[in-house]
Motif scaffolding. Structure first.
Motif, PDB file in Angstrom:
ATOM      1  N   GLN A 110       0.878  -1.205   0.001  1.00 20.93           N
ATOM      2  CA  GLN A 110      -0.055  -0.065  -0.140  1.00 20.93           C
ATOM      3  C   GLN A 110       0.878   1.197   0.058  1.00 20.93           C
ATOM      4  N   LYS A 111       0.602   2.085  -0.819  1.00 20.92           N
ATOM      5  CA  LYS A 111       1.261   3.396  -0.759  1.00 20.92           C
ATOM      6  C   LYS A 111       0.990   4.540   0.238  1.00 20.92           C
ATOM      7  N   VAL A 112       1.796   5.255   0.582  1.00 22.53           N
ATOM      8  CA  VAL A 112       1.462   6.320   1.618  1.00 22.53           C
ATOM      9  C   VAL A 112       1.830   7.559   1.092  1.00 22.53           C
ATOM     10  N   ASP A 113       0.818   8.569   1.017  1.00 20.08           N
ATOM     11  CA  ASP A 113       0.972   9.900   0.641  1.00 20.08           C
ATOM     12  C   ASP A 113       1.592  10.730   1.603  1.00 20.08           C
ATOM     13  N   MET A 114       2.811  11.118   1.836  1.00 21.47           N
ATOM     14  CA  MET A 114       3.531  11.757   3.004  1.00 21.47           C
ATOM     15  C   MET A 114       3.004  13.336   2.814  1.00 21.47           C
ATOM     16  N   GLN A 115       2.128  13.506   1.919  1.00 20.88           N
ATOM     17  CA  GLN A 115       1.414  14.952   2.139  1.00 20.88           C
ATOM     18  C   GLN A 115       0.401  14.949   3.165  1.00 20.88           C
TER      19      GLN A 115
ATOM     20  N   GLN B  45      -2.219   8.817   7.107  1.00 27.84           N
ATOM     21  CA  GLN B  45      -2.743   9.270   6.061  1.00 27.84           C
ATOM     22  C   GLN B  45      -4.039   9.412   5.960  1.00 27.84           C
ATOM     23  N   SER B  46      -4.840   8.501   6.704  1.00 21.87           N
ATOM     24  CA  SER B  46      -6.312   8.506   6.615  1.00 21.87           C
ATOM     25  C   SER B  46      -7.078   9.098   7.749  1.00 21.87           C
ATOM     26  N   SER B  47      -6.091   9.937   8.742  1.00 19.09           N
ATOM     27  CA  SER B  47      -6.762  10.792   9.632  1.00 19.09           C
ATOM     28  C   SER B  47      -6.608  12.222   9.271  1.00 19.09           C
ATOM     29  N   PRO B  48      -7.708  12.821   9.553  1.00 19.23           N
ATOM     30  CA  PRO B  48      -7.795  14.243   9.352  1.00 19.23           C
ATOM     31  C   PRO B  48      -6.553  15.087   9.669  1.00 19.23           C
ATOM     32  N   GLN B  49      -6.146  15.009  10.812  1.00 21.58           N
ATOM     33  CA  GLN B  49      -4.849  15.562  11.265  1.00 21.58           C
ATOM     34  C   GLN B  49      -3.457  15.029  10.869  1.00 21.58           C
ATOM     35  N   GLY B  50      -3.572  13.933  10.269  1.00 20.94           N
ATOM     36  CA  GLY B  50      -2.478  13.353   9.802  1.00 20.94           C
ATOM     37  C   GLY B  50      -1.470  12.558  10.903  1.00 20.94           C
ATOM     38  N   VAL B  51      -2.335  12.492  11.963  1.00 19.57           N
ATOM     39  CA  VAL B  51      -1.628  11.629  12.900  1.00 19.57           C
ATOM     40  C   VAL B  51      -2.180  10.236  13.281  1.00 19.57           C
ATOM     41  N   PRO B  52      -1.334   9.263  13.622  1.00 22.20           N
ATOM     42  CA  PRO B  52      -1.822   7.994  13.459  1.00 22.20           C
ATOM     43  C   PRO B  52      -2.728   7.855  14.708  1.00 22.20           C
ATOM     44  N   LYS B  53      -3.953   7.192  14.601  1.00 16.08           N
ATOM     45  CA  LYS B  53      -4.988   6.965  15.513  1.00 16.08           C
ATOM     46  C   LYS B  53      -4.073   6.495  16.911  1.00 16.08           C
TER      47      LYS B  53
END
Length: 134
Positions: A21-26, A98-106
């Motif tokens: 799976q790819k991760v978009d670092m942006q 990357q799936s979190s609104p704040q960009g922070v892992p849950k």
């Protein structure tokens, strides 16, 4: 550019399925991830190592879509047997971020919440003890 040795290792190494799976670092909060990386590398090595930490930062922070498989190969000389678990955990956190609104892992948010709750409990207990003393 990967060397021929790295290319052979990439082909010979079995990677976890999430590495596909790819991760978009942006979409990822890099400051949070860098803090986690630095702390985890220090934990693995038993002391801070700016060279390994900076190498990891550059590998994750450079391209928009980093290659975790290549990163694992490049970090193996430094982290030895801990490389695969480190990369797997790092990638899982990045996928979550990357799936979190704040960009922070849950997972890191939950850990921070638990830490804050524990601090409040300790503070309350300390205040109770102080009140009992006086």
């Amino acid at each position: 550019m990967a060397s021929s040795v790295d290319t052979k290792l990439l082909r010979a190494t079995k990677f976890p399925p999430e590495f596909n799976q790819k991760v978009d670092m942006q979409k990822v909060n890099l400051q949070v991830m860098k803090k986690w990386i630095a702390s985890k590398i220090s934990e693995i090595l038993g002391s801070e190592d700016d060279v390994v930490t900076e190498l990891c930062f550059n590998l994750i922070d450079g391209p928009r879509y980093p290659d975790i498989k290549s990163m694992q190969i490049q970090l193996t000389g430094f982290l030895d047997k801990d490389t695969a678990p480190f990369c797997k955990e790092l990638w899982s956190l990045c996928l979550s971020a990357q799936s979190s609104p704040q960009g922070v892992p849950k997972e890191l948010l939950e850990a921070k919440k638990l830490e804050l709750i524990q601090e409040k409990v300790v503070d309350a207990a300390a205040k109770t003890i102080l009140l009992d003393v006086y």
